[in-house]
Design a protein around this motif. Structure first.
Motif, PDB file in Angstrom:
ATOM      1  N   SER A 192       0.870  -1.179   0.000  1.00  0.00           N
ATOM      2  CA  SER A 192       0.000   0.000   0.000  1.00  0.00           C
ATOM      3  C   SER A 192       0.905   1.226   0.000  1.00  0.00           C
ATOM      4  CB  SER A 192      -0.922   0.007   1.221  1.00  0.00           C
ATOM      5  OG  SER A 192      -0.177   0.062   2.423  1.00  0.00           O
ATOM      6  N   MET A 193       0.506   2.224  -0.788  1.00  0.00           N
ATOM      7  CA  MET A 193       1.357   3.391  -0.979  1.00  0.00           C
ATOM      8  C   MET A 193       0.510   4.649  -1.019  1.00  0.00           C
ATOM      9  SD  MET A 193       3.866   4.206  -4.242  1.00  0.00           S
ATOM     10  CE  MET A 193       4.416   2.505  -4.219  1.00  0.00           C
ATOM     11  N   GLY A 194       1.035   5.712  -0.411  1.00  0.00           N
ATOM     12  CA  GLY A 194       0.349   6.991  -0.456  1.00  0.00           C
ATOM     13  C   GLY A 194       1.322   8.111  -0.773  1.00  0.00           C
ATOM     14  N   TRP A 195       0.879   9.081  -1.560  1.00  0.00           N
ATOM     15  CA  TRP A 195       1.705  10.240  -1.921  1.00  0.00           C
ATOM     16  C   TRP A 195       0.829  11.478  -1.814  1.00  0.00           C
ATOM     17  CZ3 TRP A 195       6.465  11.851  -2.340  1.00  0.00           C
ATOM     18  CH2 TRP A 195       6.794  12.958  -3.113  1.00  0.00           C
ATOM     19  N   LYS A 196       1.045  12.247  -0.758  1.00  0.00           N
ATOM     20  CA  LYS A 196       0.205  13.413  -0.508  1.00  0.00           C
ATOM     21  C   LYS A 196       1.063  14.528   0.062  1.00  0.00           C
ATOM     22  CE  LYS A 196      -4.036  14.861   1.867  1.00  0.00           C
ATOM     23  NZ  LYS A 196      -5.118  14.443   2.801  1.00  0.00           N
ATOM     24  N   ASP A 197       0.869  15.732  -0.484  1.00  0.00           N
ATOM     25  CA  ASP A 197       1.638  16.899  -0.041  1.00  0.00           C
ATOM     26  C   ASP A 197       3.137  16.621  -0.086  1.00  0.00           C
ATOM     27  OD1 ASP A 197      -0.747  18.248   0.434  1.00  0.00           O
ATOM     28  OD2 ASP A 197      -0.854  17.524   2.506  1.00  0.00           O
ATOM     29  N   ARG A 198       3.536  15.915  -1.145  1.00  0.00           N
ATOM     30  CA  ARG A 198       4.944  15.568  -1.378  1.00  0.00           C
ATOM     31  C   ARG A 198       5.540  14.756  -0.239  1.00  0.00           C
ATOM     32  NH1 ARG A 198       6.290  17.317  -5.907  1.00  0.00           N
ATOM     33  NH2 ARG A 198       8.457  16.660  -5.626  1.00  0.00           N
ATOM     34  N   LYS A 199       4.698  13.968   0.411  1.00  0.00           N
ATOM     35  CA  LYS A 199       5.131  13.046   1.458  1.00  0.00           C
ATOM     36  C   LYS A 199       4.739  11.627   1.043  1.00  0.00           C
ATOM     37  CE  LYS A 199       6.652  16.171   4.396  1.00  0.00           C
ATOM     38  NZ  LYS A 199       8.076  16.260   4.808  1.00  0.00           N
ATOM     39  N   LEU A 200       5.658  10.690   1.264  1.00  0.00           N
ATOM     40  CA  LEU A 200       5.447   9.304   0.845  1.00  0.00           C
ATOM     41  C   LEU A 200       5.161   8.425   2.056  1.00  0.00           C
ATOM     42  CD1 LEU A 200       5.596   7.212  -1.519  1.00  0.00           C
ATOM     43  CD2 LEU A 200       8.020   6.925  -0.935  1.00  0.00           C
ATOM     44  N   SER A 201       4.139   7.600   1.929  1.00  0.00           N
ATOM     45  CA  SER A 201       3.839   6.562   2.920  1.00  0.00           C
ATOM     46  C   SER A 201       3.897   5.220   2.205  1.00  0.00           C
ATOM     47  CB  SER A 201       2.452   6.770   3.536  1.00  0.00           C
ATOM     48  OG  SER A 201       2.387   7.999   4.237  1.00  0.00           O
ATOM     49  N   LEU A 202       4.518   4.239   2.848  1.00  0.00           N
ATOM     50  CA  LEU A 202       4.743   2.968   2.163  1.00  0.00           C
ATOM     51  C   LEU A 202       4.676   1.809   3.146  1.00  0.00           C
ATOM     52  CD1 LEU A 202       5.550   1.661  -0.559  1.00  0.00           C
ATOM     53  CD2 LEU A 202       7.937   2.007   0.082  1.00  0.00           C
ATOM     54  N   ASN A 203       3.926   0.792   2.769  1.00  0.00           N
ATOM     55  CA  ASN A 203       3.870  -0.454   3.534  1.00  0.00           C
ATOM     56  C   ASN A 203       4.039  -1.588   2.534  1.00  0.00           C
ATOM     57  OD1 ASN A 203       3.532  -2.470   5.377  1.00  0.00           O
ATOM     58  ND2 ASN A 203       1.345  -2.135   5.709  1.00  0.00           N
ATOM     59  N   ALA A 204       5.263  -2.129   2.455  1.00  0.00           N
ATOM     60  CA  ALA A 204       5.582  -3.171   1.480  1.00  0.00           C
ATOM     61  C   ALA A 204       6.045  -4.423   2.199  1.00  0.00           C
ATOM     62  CB  ALA A 204       6.671  -2.678   0.526  1.00  0.00           C
ATOM     63  N   LYS A 205       5.531  -5.568   1.750  1.00  0.00           N
ATOM     64  CA  LYS A 205       5.895  -6.852   2.349  1.00  0.00           C
ATOM     65  C   LYS A 205       6.336  -7.808   1.244  1.00  0.00           C
ATOM     66  CE  LYS A 205       2.341  -6.277   5.929  1.00  0.00           C
ATOM     67  NZ  LYS A 205       1.080  -6.832   6.490  1.00  0.00           N
ATOM     68  N   ASN A 206       7.630  -8.077   1.206  1.00  0.00           N
ATOM     69  CA  ASN A 206       8.189  -9.046   0.263  1.00  0.00           C
ATOM     70  C   ASN A 206       7.805  -8.710  -1.183  1.00  0.00           C
ATOM     71  OD1 ASN A 206       9.814 -11.320  -0.161  1.00  0.00           O
ATOM     72  ND2 ASN A 206       8.032 -12.658  -0.349  1.00  0.00           N
ATOM     73  N   VAL A 207       8.068  -7.463  -1.570  1.00  0.00           N
ATOM     74  CA  VAL A 207       7.713  -6.960  -2.897  1.00  0.00           C
ATOM     75  C   VAL A 207       8.982  -6.823  -3.738  1.00  0.00           C
ATOM     76  CG1 VAL A 207       6.747  -4.994  -4.159  1.00  0.00           C
ATOM     77  CG2 VAL A 207       5.691  -5.754  -2.030  1.00  0.00           C
TER      78      VAL A 207
END
Length: 430
Positions: A192-207
């Motif tokens: 799952s990935m988010g990009w808002k107000d030039r900020k990155l959020s990332l939750n990656a599992k074995n990708v």
């Protein structure tokens, strides 16, 4: 008495040296260990200020040492050893991989069965041949870069296609008159990935790092690329970080390197420890933990567009951190704090191992033209030689000069003042 004094005299000749070789004739030592072939070729092109277009099928890790070779000689050796050809058109070198794969595919006795022998075969070529032999319409992504090795006999078409698709990370969608192969989407459970107000959020599992880099590039409107031989899965979790900070965290937690190559261009490569390097607006920033100094020097040369040549003995892990230093100041900090010597001749930098003991240091500020000396039980001839190298001068020392500098600590002295201090109390002069 006068003759005796002359017999003890040190004659120091200080001359500027220039190299009259053209780029094509320039000879240099090349020493690479377990280095990506693309990085080596880029370094060669950069050293000669040449344009080079490299076939993505040229792959591999290289370890070699070449002594005093020209650019053309080095390129010929690499081409022969790693299976590629090249052609020069005007100012551009075009490098093309030579066929070194094997594709054998033929129908078996049973209907719609096949026997295949594939060795490092590009999946695009395999699917093209399978489509022609089986007389089926197969549509697939042309950017697929996977190399396949398989040896099978009397395999049904569906089984063979399934194995090829699995190797290439593709999924099969059958339609009435054609078969479509699509890139497997990453499961929402794994990413799952988010990009808002030039900020990155990332939750990656074995990708897959390649797939993740592509998705980050699309989401954050930037370019995140990976080395050609980097095939690994990663896991990371963070929220609301800047793009560069988030990418650094991704790499640090998965034993990878992040290299910033432009305002919105990042490259991820394999590595150990931690390493980031940036050269912008003529200022150098480095953060390295247990990274071989030769790798750092190569990356500085690549980003700054300069030649940095070093001896084979210039190696070993170092830890260093600084930000926004002028190029030469940063280079000297990197080199001289780790018992090496930096010289500049004819537009190129040369790094050699210092002849001084580890507890003795010589620092030179090229902007102020002043030295700082910290010497403990240091050989006088070696100190004089290192001083001359730092200011790009030649020095001639008679072989009977064998004094030892027991203890000297001075700051902010000129070359002549340093000589005077070093020779004070000795029977030598200059």
């Amino acid at each position: 008495m006068e003759n005796k004094n002359i017999a003890w005299m040190v004659v120091l000749l200080l001359l500027f040296v220039s190299l009259g070789l053209t780029a094509a004739e320039t000879r240099r030592n090349l020493d690479f260990k377990d280095t990506d072939l693309h990085d080596i070729l880029r370094a060669l092109a950069n050293s000669e200020k040449l344009n080079m277009i490299i076939d993505p099928l040229i792959q591999g890790q290289a370890t070699f040492y070449l002594h005093q070779v020209t650019f053309r000689e080095a390129l010929d050796i690499l081409a022969k050893e790693y299976g590629f050809g090249y052609e020069q058109k005007n100012s551009v070198y075009y490098l093309t991989a030579l066929p070194h794969y094997q594709i054998e595919m033929e129908p078996a006795s049973e209907e719609q069965s096949f026997s295949v022998n594939l060795v490092k075969a590009p999946v695009v070529l395999v699917l093209e041949k399978l489509s022609a032999i089986a007389q089926k319409n197969i549509i697939f992504p042309r950017e697929a870069e996977v190399l396949i090795t398989l040896s099978l006999k009397n395999v049904p078409f569906d089984t063979l296609l399934g194995l090829i698709a699995e190797e290439a990370g593709l999924e099969i969608k059958k339609q009435t008159d054609l078969i479509r192969l699509l890139k497997k989407p990453i499961s929402a459970e794994n990413l799952s990935m988010g990009w808002k107000d030039r900020k990155l959020s990332l939750n990656a599992k074995n990708v897959s790092i390649r797939d993740l880099a592509r998705q980050i590039s699309a989401e954050a409107d930037c370019s995140v690329v990976t080395d050609a031989d980097l095939n690994t899965n990663v896991s990371v979790f963070f929220q609301n970080l800047s793009l560069e900070t988030g990418l650094k965290l991704l790499c640090q937690t998965n034993n990878l390197f992040l290299l910033k190559e432009g305002d919105n261009l990042f490259r991820i490569t394999r590595g150990e420890g931690g390493f980031s390097l940036k050269f912008e607006e003529e200022l150098l920033s480095i953060e390295a933990k247990n990274i071989d100094i030769s790798r750092i020097l190569d990356e500085i040369a690549r980003q700054a567009g300069i030649n940095i040549l070093y001896e084979r003995e210039v190696k070993g892990p170092i830890t260093i951190k600084f930000a926004d230093l002028p190029l030469e100041t940063g280079l000297r900090s990197l080199v001289e704090n780790n018992n090496f010597v930096l010289e500049q001749r004819a537009g190129s930098y040369y790094v050699n191992r210092s002849s001084l003991q580890a507890n003795s240091k010589i620092y030179y500020d090229s902007e102020s033209d002043l030295f700082e000396l910290e010497l403990v039980n240091a050989s006088l001839p070696q100190v004089l030689s290192d001083l001359a190298k730092k200011v790009q001068r030649n020095i001639l020392i008679f072989n009977h000069v064998t004094y030892t500098v027991n203890n000297l600590s001075v700051k902010g002295v000129t070359l002549e003042e340093a000589f005077s201090l070093l020779l004070k109390g000795t029977p030598f002069t200059f």
